[in-house]
Design an enzyme around this catalytic site. Structure first.
Site, PDB file in Angstrom:
ATOM      1  N   GLN A   1       0.835  -1.209   0.000  1.00  0.00           N
ATOM      2  CA  GLN A   1       0.000   0.000   0.000  1.00  0.00           C
ATOM      3  C   GLN A   1       0.864   1.251   0.000  1.00  0.00           C
ATOM      4  O   GLN A   1       0.698   2.155   0.825  1.00  0.00           O
ATOM      5  CB  GLN A   1      -0.966  -0.012   1.191  1.00  0.00           C
ATOM      6  N   HIS A   2       1.818   1.230  -0.909  1.00  0.00           N
ATOM      7  CA  HIS A   2       2.674   2.394  -1.072  1.00  0.00           C
ATOM      8  C   HIS A   2       3.341   2.365  -2.443  1.00  0.00           C
ATOM      9  O   HIS A   2       3.351   1.333  -3.127  1.00  0.00           O
ATOM     10  CB  HIS A   2       3.734   2.481   0.024  1.00  0.00           C
TER      11      HIS A   2
END
Ligand code: TYD
Length: 143
Positions: free
Chosen positions: A58-59
């Site tokens: 999630q980055h």
């Protein structure tokens, strides 16, 4: 760029199949920086003990390139540039997925025996991470 047409996400984030040097004694997979993958390896980390309920990643990273390999078990990686999106199932130690800079990824659906090996082109620097998806979309110019 290829023939004046920009590369699709699947071409940028390509699947890498490594040679199996195994014999009757077992399997052996070798990954050499700049030979089998597009960068020199500065860092190695691995993720295990995550389960099917967990979403990791999630980055996006401004500087780092990665190759992700499930050396045991399986997991999935959702890959996007904010425009296109695709999912790769990592399910064999001889296969990896290359992620260039500025790609957003989520890793999930970890099998109980999953060991997700990550090869990175940089030393760790938390400042190069973009962890907010809205900010990422803005940077990518899709918002
Ligand atoms: P995080 O980036 O949340 O892991 P994932 O990408 O799997 O979701 O990292 C978890 C913690 O570990 C966070 O505090 C940063 C730290 N970390 C390092 O110190 N060095 C590293 O190389 C990595 C990948 C993480």
């Amino acid at each position: 760029m290829k023939d004046g047409i920009s590369m699709g996400l699947r071409e940028k984030c390509r699947i890498v199949n490594f040679a199996d040097l195994g014999d009757e004694r077992g399997k052996l997979v070798v990954i050499e920086g700049r030979q089998d993958i597009p960068f020199d390896i500065k860092r190695v980390f691995y993720i295990y003990g995550s389960d099917a309920t967990v979403v990791r990643g999630q980055h996006a990273n401004r500087e780092s390139e990665f190759v992700l390999i499930n050396v045991a078990g399986t997991s999935k990686v959702r890959i996007t540039d904010g425009d296109e999106e695709f999912i790769v199932e990592l399910n064999k130690p001889m296969m990896g997925v290359y992620l260039p800079k500025m790609i957003w990824k989520d890793m999930y659906d970890f099998s109980p025996d999953s060991v997700l090996l990550v090869l990175a082109s940089t030393h760790y620097d938390g400042k190069e991470y973009i962890r907010n998806y809205d900010e990422y979309l803005e940077i990518m110019g899709v918002k």
